[in-house]
Design a protein around this motif. Structure first.
Motif, PDB file in Angstrom:
ATOM      1  N   UNK A  63       0.822  -1.219   0.000  1.00 27.60           N
ATOM      2  CA  UNK A  63       0.000   0.000   0.000  1.00 27.60           C
ATOM      3  C   UNK A  63       0.849   1.260   0.000  1.00 27.60           C
ATOM      4  N   UNK A  64       1.860   1.314   0.852  1.00 23.77           N
ATOM      5  CA  UNK A  64       2.679   2.528   0.932  1.00 23.77           C
ATOM      6  C   UNK A  64       3.550   2.697  -0.308  1.00 23.77           C
ATOM      7  N   UNK A  65       4.065   1.597  -0.860  1.00 25.30           N
ATOM      8  CA  UNK A  65       4.910   1.690  -2.045  1.00 25.30           C
ATOM      9  C   UNK A  65       4.102   2.197  -3.239  1.00 25.30           C
ATOM     10  N   UNK A  89      11.194   7.577  -9.386  1.00 19.49           N
ATOM     11  CA  UNK A  89      10.739   7.117  -8.070  1.00 19.49           C
ATOM     12  C   UNK A  89      11.678   6.032  -7.525  1.00 19.49           C
ATOM     13  N   UNK A  90      12.114   5.133  -8.401  1.00 20.82           N
ATOM     14  CA  UNK A  90      13.072   4.104  -7.974  1.00 20.82           C
ATOM     15  C   UNK A  90      14.347   4.736  -7.430  1.00 20.82           C
ATOM     16  N   UNK A  91      14.844   5.744  -8.108  1.00 21.80           N
ATOM     17  CA  UNK A  91      16.057   6.410  -7.628  1.00 21.80           C
ATOM     18  C   UNK A  91      15.821   7.051  -6.269  1.00 21.80           C
ATOM     19  N   UNK A  92      14.669   7.652  -6.098  1.00 19.52           N
ATOM     20  CA  UNK A  92      14.320   8.262  -4.807  1.00 19.52           C
ATOM     21  C   UNK A  92      14.268   7.198  -3.706  1.00 19.52           C
ATOM     22  N   UNK A  93      13.638   6.067  -3.993  1.00 23.79           N
ATOM     23  CA  UNK A  93      13.548   4.986  -3.001  1.00 23.79           C
ATOM     24  C   UNK A  93      14.940   4.431  -2.674  1.00 23.79           C
ATOM     25  N   UNK A  94      15.807   4.340  -3.662  1.00 27.67           N
ATOM     26  CA  UNK A  94      17.174   3.869  -3.409  1.00 27.67           C
ATOM     27  C   UNK A  94      17.866   4.753  -2.382  1.00 27.67           C
ATOM     28  N   UNK A  95      17.705   6.050  -2.532  1.00 24.96           N
ATOM     29  CA  UNK A  95      18.326   6.993  -1.594  1.00 24.96           C
ATOM     30  C   UNK A  95      17.685   6.858  -0.216  1.00 24.96           C
ATOM     31  N   UNK A  96      16.359   6.871  -0.177  1.00 25.32           N
ATOM     32  CA  UNK A  96      15.639   6.804   1.098  1.00 25.32           C
ATOM     33  C   UNK A  96      15.910   5.507   1.850  1.00 25.32           C
ATOM     34  N   UNK A  97      16.068   4.420   1.117  1.00 23.64           N
ATOM     35  CA  UNK A  97      16.148   3.098   1.738  1.00 23.64           C
ATOM     36  C   UNK A  97      17.520   2.455   1.612  1.00 23.64           C
ATOM     37  N   UNK A 102      13.870  -4.304  -3.519  1.00 23.52           N
ATOM     38  CA  UNK A 102      12.438  -4.588  -3.465  1.00 23.52           C
ATOM     39  C   UNK A 102      12.130  -5.480  -2.259  1.00 23.52           C
ATOM     40  N   UNK A 103      11.295  -4.988  -1.378  1.00 24.08           N
ATOM     41  CA  UNK A 103      10.909  -5.761  -0.193  1.00 24.08           C
ATOM     42  C   UNK A 103      10.270  -7.092  -0.589  1.00 24.08           C
ATOM     43  N   UNK A 104       9.559  -7.094  -1.707  1.00 24.85           N
ATOM     44  CA  UNK A 104       8.845  -8.302  -2.127  1.00 24.85           C
ATOM     45  C   UNK A 104       9.807  -9.348  -2.686  1.00 24.85           C
ATOM     46  N   UNK A 105      10.771  -8.911  -3.464  1.00 29.47           N
ATOM     47  CA  UNK A 105      11.770  -9.857  -3.960  1.00 29.47           C
ATOM     48  C   UNK A 105      12.667 -10.342  -2.825  1.00 29.47           C
ATOM     49  N   UNK A 154      14.464  -5.228 -13.339  1.00 27.17           N
ATOM     50  CA  UNK A 154      15.911  -5.477 -13.328  1.00 27.17           C
ATOM     51  C   UNK A 154      16.665  -4.279 -12.754  1.00 27.17           C
ATOM     52  N   UNK A 155      16.157  -3.074 -12.964  1.00 27.33           N
ATOM     53  CA  UNK A 155      16.794  -1.883 -12.393  1.00 27.33           C
ATOM     54  C   UNK A 155      16.759  -1.933 -10.865  1.00 27.33           C
ATOM     55  N   UNK A 156      15.665  -2.437 -10.314  1.00 27.18           N
ATOM     56  CA  UNK A 156      15.561  -2.567  -8.857  1.00 27.18           C
ATOM     57  C   UNK A 156      16.643  -3.518  -8.341  1.00 27.18           C
TER      58      UNK A 156
END
Length: 182
Positions: A63-65, A89-97, A102-105, A154-156
């Motif tokens: 939900x949050x993602x 957004x992926x780049x932003x998440x990389x920095x934040x986290x 990917x939490x799911x992978x 694959x980028x994730x």
């Protein structure tokens, strides 16, 4: 003075942080209880098992993602620009986290076929992501839709492996060319 969240939310918040940073199997229930600052009875009142807490974590993360993804792509004017904003957004998440990926992978590598509910949530998340790109790119061919999804995925993984933004940036460039966005 900021009031503390209810025990159920504190447990979910603690599990979310710990499962994502350490992994599911490496995180013990006692650590979740300690981080949440609740009694063991509170845990079992709200989550009857560690697996129930995992399911809550996966659902919360989903939900949050997606809320973040939709917010990040909302301002873009065209479907192609929305797709590119998803890569941003992926780049932003990389920095934040801190490049945790990917939490799911990550959870997929830890759960077995016996944990059918967790697998169902993981598959549902990935199906929704694929559907997100398919809907945005409904005028493109199914092959293009699939390529964009696979480049995103694959980028994730690769940005997590290398702890760097270059895989996301390169995948984004490929998508720009694929969609004629340059």
């Amino acid at each position: 003075m900021k009031q503390k969240a209810e025990p159920k939310q504190r447990l979910l918040d603690a599990a979310t942080e710990l499962f994502f940073k350490q992994g599911y199997h490496a995180t013990g229930i006692n650590q979740v209880i300690e981080e949440a600052g609740v009694a063991k009875a509170s845990l079992y009142m709200h989550y009857p098992s560690k697996e129930a807490l995992l399911l809550a974590f996966l659902q919360h993360r989903h939900e949050t993602w997606f809320a973040g993804l939709h917010a990040a792509t909302a301002k873009a004017k065209s479907p192609g620009k929305k797709v590119l904003a998803a890569f941003d957004y992926l780049q932003q998440k990389n920095v934040e986290e801190d490049f945790r990926g990917c939490a799911f992978l990550n959870m997929l590598s830890e759960v077995s076929d016996k944990e059918k509910e967790a697998l169902a949530i993981i598959r549902s998340h990935k199906n929704e992501l694929r559907s997100f790109f398919t809907q945005l790119l409904h005028e493109a061919s199914p092959a293009v839709q699939t390529h964009v999804y696979l480049l995103f995925e694959s980028a994730i993984v690769e940005s997590q492996l290398y702890r760097d933004q270059w895989p996301v940036q390169e995948a984004r460039k490929m998508v720009e060319r694929l969609l004629g966005q340059k």
